[in-house]
Enzyme design. Structure first.
Site, short mmCIF file in Angstrom:
data_model
loop_
_atom_site.label_atom_id
_atom_site.label_comp_id
_atom_site.label_asym_id
_atom_site.label_seq_id
_atom_site.Cartn_x
_atom_site.Cartn_y
_atom_site.Cartn_z
CB CYS A 161 54.00 88.36 45.12
SG CYS A 161 55.27 87.67 46.18
CD GLU B 106 56.87 91.34 52.53
OE1 GLU B 106 57.09 91.20 51.31
OE2 GLU B 106 57.72 91.74 53.34
N1 LIG Z 1 54.84 90.58 48.60
C1 LIG Z 1 54.59 89.32 48.88
O1 LIG Z 1 55.38 88.65 49.55
C2 LIG Z 1 53.34 88.66 48.36
C3 LIG Z 1 53.23 87.27 48.49
C4 LIG Z 1 52.09 86.66 48.00
C5 LIG Z 1 51.09 87.38 47.39
N2 LIG Z 1 51.23 88.73 47.26
C6 LIG Z 1 50.17 89.50 46.57
O2 LIG Z 1 48.92 89.02 47.01
C7 LIG Z 1 47.93 89.07 45.99
C8 LIG Z 1 47.26 87.72 45.81
O3 LIG Z 1 47.01 87.09 47.03
P1 LIG Z 1 45.53 86.99 47.65
O4 LIG Z 1 44.53 86.84 46.56
O5 LIG Z 1 45.57 85.97 48.73
O6 LIG Z 1 45.39 88.45 48.29
P2 LIG Z 1 44.15 89.14 49.01
O7 LIG Z 1 44.54 90.54 49.25
O8 LIG Z 1 42.87 88.88 48.30
O9 LIG Z 1 44.01 88.34 50.41
C9 LIG Z 1 45.02 88.30 51.37
C10 LIG Z 1 44.43 88.11 52.74
O10 LIG Z 1 43.58 89.20 53.07
C11 LIG Z 1 42.32 88.73 53.53
N3 LIG Z 1 41.29 89.68 53.06
C12 LIG Z 1 40.78 89.77 51.81
N4 LIG Z 1 39.91 90.80 51.74
C13 LIG Z 1 39.86 91.36 52.97
C14 LIG Z 1 39.15 92.46 53.54
N5 LIG Z 1 38.29 93.18 52.82
N6 LIG Z 1 39.35 92.75 54.84
C15 LIG Z 1 40.22 92.02 55.59
N7 LIG Z 1 40.92 90.97 55.09
C16 LIG Z 1 40.75 90.65 53.81
C17 LIG Z 1 42.17 87.36 52.95
O11 LIG Z 1 41.35 86.57 53.76
C18 LIG Z 1 43.60 86.85 52.91
O12 LIG Z 1 43.94 86.25 54.14
C19 LIG Z 1 48.70 89.49 44.75
O13 LIG Z 1 48.49 90.86 44.52
C20 LIG Z 1 50.16 89.24 45.11
O14 LIG Z 1 51.06 90.05 44.42
C21 LIG Z 1 52.31 89.38 47.75
C1 LIG Z 2 74.74 77.45 41.36
C2 LIG Z 2 75.85 76.76 42.07
C3 LIG Z 2 75.68 75.53 42.72
C4 LIG Z 2 74.40 74.84 42.77
C5 LIG Z 2 73.29 75.28 43.30
C6 LIG Z 2 72.05 74.54 43.36
C7 LIG Z 2 72.01 73.10 43.08
C8 LIG Z 2 70.91 75.16 43.65
C9 LIG Z 2 69.59 74.55 43.70
C10 LIG Z 2 68.57 75.31 43.94
C11 LIG Z 2 67.16 74.92 43.99
C12 LIG Z 2 66.73 73.56 43.79
C13 LIG Z 2 66.33 75.86 44.30
C14 LIG Z 2 64.91 75.85 44.29
C15 LIG Z 2 64.33 76.70 45.09
C16 LIG Z 2 62.98 77.17 45.02
C17 LIG Z 2 62.57 78.00 45.94
C18 LIG Z 2 63.38 78.27 47.13
C19 LIG Z 2 61.30 78.66 45.76
C20 LIG Z 2 61.01 79.70 46.51
C21 LIG Z 2 59.80 80.38 46.34
C22 LIG Z 2 59.60 81.59 46.87
C23 LIG Z 2 60.61 82.28 47.70
C24 LIG Z 2 58.33 82.22 46.60
C25 LIG Z 2 57.96 83.32 47.20
C26 LIG Z 2 56.72 83.92 46.84
C27 LIG Z 2 56.32 85.09 47.32
C28 LIG Z 2 57.07 85.85 48.37
C29 LIG Z 2 55.14 85.70 46.83
O1 LIG Z 2 54.30 85.15 46.16
C30 LIG Z 2 76.81 74.81 43.36
C31 LIG Z 2 76.57 74.79 44.88
C32 LIG Z 2 76.82 73.42 42.82
C33 LIG Z 2 78.15 75.45 43.08
C34 LIG Z 2 78.13 76.93 43.05
C35 LIG Z 2 77.15 77.46 42.06
#
Ligand SMILES: NC(=O)c1ccc[n+]([C@@H]2O[C@H](COP(=O)([O-])OP(=O)(O)OC[C@H]3O[C@@H](n4cnc5c(N)ncnc54)[C@H](O)[C@@H]3O)[C@@H](O)[C@H]2O)c1
Ligand SMILES: CC1=C(/C=C/C(C)=C/C=C/C(C)=C/C=C/C=C(C)/C=C/C=C(C)/C=C/C=C(\C)C=O)C(C)(C)CCC1
Length: 533
Positions: free
Chosen positions: A260, A226
C-alpha cells in the site's frame, strides 16, 4: 490443526453460529477483567512470539503459496517484523501502562493529581488485507493484547494459506477465551460486523473501508482505517538519480509492488527524464539479471481478480511503456513495468496500481509537480522526495501524506516503533509499537480532589459570591501576552525573559551565551585577583 501434504489445510470458513458463540465468550472474558492483568498480557505476547518462531517455516510456506513471496521477504517483512513488535511490547509495557501526567497543568491544580490512565477499550475487531497477512494482522493483535483488550481477527480470504496459519498460531499460543480468529469471506465478515465491537481496525481498499466505516457508524464504533492511495514520488535534477531509481525499484519489486505504501507514479523533472529512465532500467537489470520472471525474489499477483485489475490499468493507459510490460496469466506474473505518461487523467495515474507497474509524469517546475500531486490525490498514504534539501522540504510542506520519506522508498514505515497511518481518504488513526498501545487504549482523564481543599474551592459553591470570584481571578486568572490585533505585547515579563536568555533563540545559543558570560566573569575575577584588586 491437521496438516495435509502441503503442510497447510485448505481454508475453512468459520460457521456463523460458532462466530456468535466465540464472540460472546471473548466479550464475557473482557468483562471478567482477566485481560487487565499486565503480567497476563505480557505472557500472552511472549507465547505469541514463540509461536511465530516455531511456525516460521509454515509462515514461509503459506506466503509462498499465497503470492509466491520469497522466504527472504517472508522473513524481513513479516516474521522479523512480528517478532520485533512482540519484543517491543513486552519490553516496554511496564512503562506504557504507567499513568501519564498532563502537560501544561496550572500549578494550582497539581494537588488534584491530574493524570491520564490508558485503559483497555474492550473487544477489538481486526479485518486484514491479503498482502502482508502476518505483519498486518499480528501487529494490531500485539497492540490490542498489550492494551488489555480481547481480540477478534478476520484475515483476508484471498491469502488462504496465511489465514489458516494465522488461525493455527492464535489457537495454539493464545488464551482462546480472549483471542480468536474467524475465517471467511464477505458473508462471514458481514455476520461478524453484526456484533458490537469497541474498535474496528480495517486494512484494505477505500471501497471496502467505506462499507466498514458505514457499518461501524450505526453503533458509533470507532474505527482505525488503513487504506490505500496514489502515492507520489518526486525526483528533481538535484536528486541522486541512481539512488532514486534503485530505491523506488526496490519498493515496486518487494511483494511484486503489492504494498500500500509503494509509489503509484513518479514526477520527474523533464531535464533528467531520459537519464532517470535509463537508471531505472539499469537498476532493474542489476536486481534481477535474468528478469523478474526467473528471479527467485519476485512474488506473483495474488489472484485472477487482482491480475485482471492491474492488466486493465495498463491496457487502458495511453502512455508509452519504457520498461517491462510482459505478463503471464498462467502464474499471475506481471513484470515490473514503467509507463511514461503526459496526461494526469491516464489510468496509470488515477488508479491505484497495488502491483509492480508505475508511471512517470514529467514536470518543468517543482510548483507544477506539487500541483499535479495535489490534484491526483490530496491525501496519499505515503510520499517520497528526491532532490536538494530545500526542494524536499518544499515538497513535504506543500503536499500532505500519511507518512513521508526523503531519499528512499517507505523507510518511515519500516521502523517498528514509528506510527503508520493515513490522512484523509488514505486512512484514520495510526498504529505500531507504542502507537498501537495508544490506539487500543482509552485515554481516561482522572483527578483526585483532596477533601481538605474544600475551603479553596469555595468560589464554585452557591450562593455564588462576587467577592470570591474576584479573589479567584486575582489568584489564578492567566493574562494574555498579546493585544486585540494578535500582536505580541512586549511587557515586563517579555523583557525579563530576553535579559535572562541573553537574547538567545534556542537552547544551544542560550548555553553558549551563558557559557561565554560565565567564562568572561571568571577570567575577569582571576585578573582582578592577580592584580591584587
Ligand atoms: N494502509 C495500509 O496499511 C494498507 C495495507 C495493505 C493494503 N492496503 C490497501 O488494501 C487494498 C488491497 O488489499 P485487499 O485487496 O485485501 O483489500 P480489500 O478491501 O478487498 O479487503 C480487505 C478485507 O476486507 C474484507 N472485505 C472485502 N469486501 C468486503 C465487504 N464487502 N464487506 C466486509 N468485508 C469485506 C476482506 O475479506 C479482507 O479481509 C489496497 O487498496 C491497499 O492500498 C492498505
Ligand atoms: C543505514 C545504516 C546502517 C545499516 C542499516 C541496515 C543494514 C539496514 C537494513 C535494513 C533492512 C534489511 C531492511 C529491510 C526491511 C524490510 C522491511 C522492514 C519491510 C517492511 C515492509 C512493510 C513495512 C510493508 C508494509 C506494507 C503495508 C503497511 C501495506 O501494504 C548502519 C547501522 C550500518 C550504520 C548507520 C546507517
Amino acid at each position: 490443526m491437521a496438516l495435509n501434504t502441503t503442510g497447510i489445510p485448505p481454508l475453512q470458513f468459520t460457521a456463523l453460529d460458532d462466530i456468535t458463540a466465540q464472540y460472546n465468550k471473548v466479550r464475557a472474558t473482557f468483562r471478567s477483567g482477566r485481560t487487565r492483568d499486565v503480567e497476563y498480557r505480557k505472557q500472552q505476547i511472549r507465547r505469541l512470539y514463540w509461536a511465530i518462531v516455531d511456525n516460521a517455516k509454515l509462515i514461509e510456506l503459506a506466503l509462498n503459496k499465497d503470492m509466491g513471496k520469497s522466504n527472504f521477504e517472508a522473513n524481513i517483512s513479516e516474521i522479523d517484523w512480528c517478532k520485533q513488535e512482540c519484543l517491543d511490547a513486552v519490553d516496554n509495557l511496564d512503562k506504557w501502562i504507567k499513568d501519564e501526567g498532563i502537560p501544561h497543568m496550572p500549578l494550582q491544580f497539581l494537588a488534584m493529581k491530574p493524570r491520564i490512565r490508558n485503559e483497555p477499550l474492550g473487544v477489538i475487531l481486526n479485518i486484514g488485507a491479503y498482502n502482508f497477512p502476518f505483519q498486518l494482522n499480528v501487529t494490531p493483535l500485539v497492540g490490542a493484547i498489550a492494551a488489555g483488550n480481547t481480540f477478534v481477527l478476520k484475515p483476508s480470504e484471498i491469502s488462504p494459506h496465511s489465514a489458516m496459519v494465522l488461525k493455527k498460531i492464535m489457537d495454539e499460543a493464545l488464551d482462546p477465551d480472549c483471542y480468536v480468529c474467524f475465517n471467511g469471506g464477505i458473508d462471514e465478515t458481514k455476520h461478524i460486523l453484526e456484533h458490537k465491537f469497541d474498535k474496528i481496525v480495517f486494512t484494505g481498499g477505500k471501497r471496502t473501508g467505506t462499507i466498514i466505516a458505514q457499518k461501524a457508524a450505526e453503533t458509533l464504533t470507532p474505527v482505525l482505517l488503513e487504506l490505500g492511495g496514489q502515492n507520489p514520488a518526486f525526483i528533481t535534477r538535484k536528486g541522486d538519480l541512481k539512488i532514486a531509481a534503485r530505491r523506488l525499484m526496490w519498493q515496486k519489486c518487494l511483494n511484486a509492488g503489492q504494498v500500500c505504501l509503494s509509489h503509484n507514479y513518479a514526477l520527474v523533472e523533464r531535464c533528467v527524464l531520459n537519464k532517470f529512465i535509463e537508471e531505472v532500467k539499469k537498476q532493474y537489470a542489476e536486481m534481477m539479471p535474468q528478469g523478474a520472471k526467473a528471479s527467485p525474489d519476485f512474488s506473483r499477483i495474488v489472484n485472477q481478480g487482482h491480475f485482471n485489475r492491474i492488466k486493465k490499468m495498463l491496457d487502458n493507459s495511453r502512455g508509452k511503456i519504457v520498461m517491462g510490460g510482459s505478463m503471464d496469466e498462467t502464474d499471475f506474473f506481471i513484470e515490473p513495468t514503467v509507463v511514461l505518461v503526459d496526461d494526469i487523467n491516464d489510468s496509470m495515474v488515477v488508479e491505484e496500481s497495488f502491483g509492480p507497474i508505475w508511471s512517470i509524469v514529467p514536470f518543468d517546475t517543482l510548483d507544477e509537480a506539487i500541483n499535479i500531486a495535489n490534484q491526483v490525490d490530496p491525501t496519499p498514504l505515503a510520499l517520497f522526495a528526491f532532490g536538494s534539501d530545500a526542494e524536499t522540504e518544499k515538497v513535504i510542506n506543500s503536499v500532505t501524506s500519511g507518512g513521508a520519506t526523503i531519499n528512499d522508498g517507505f523507510f518511515h514505515a519500516m521502523l517498528n516503533p514509528s506510527p503508520i497511518g493515513g490522512i484523509g481518504s488514505s486512512g484514520t488513526g495510526n498504529y505500531h509499537g507504542y502507537f498501537s498501545f495508544k490506539a487500543f487504549s482509552h485515554q481516561r482523564s482522572i483527578a483526585k480532589v483532596p477533601t481538605w481543599a474544600d475551603k479553596l474551592l469555595r468560589v464554585r459553591y452557591m450562593p455564588y459570591s462576587a467577592s470570591e470570584l474576584k479573589r479567584h481571578h486575582r489568584i489564578s486568572e492567566k493574562k494574555p501576552n498579546f493585544d486585540r490585533n494578535g500582536q505580541l505585547v512586549k511587557g515586563l515579563k517579555y523583557w525579563f525573559a530576553v535579559l535572562l536568555s541573553l537574547g538567545s533563540k534556542n537552547a544551544a545559543s542560550f548555553a553558549l551565551r551563558w557559557g561565554v558570560l560565565i567564562a568572561l566573569a571568571v577570567t575577569l575575577g582571576l585578573k582582578r585577583n592577580s592584580l591584587g584588586l
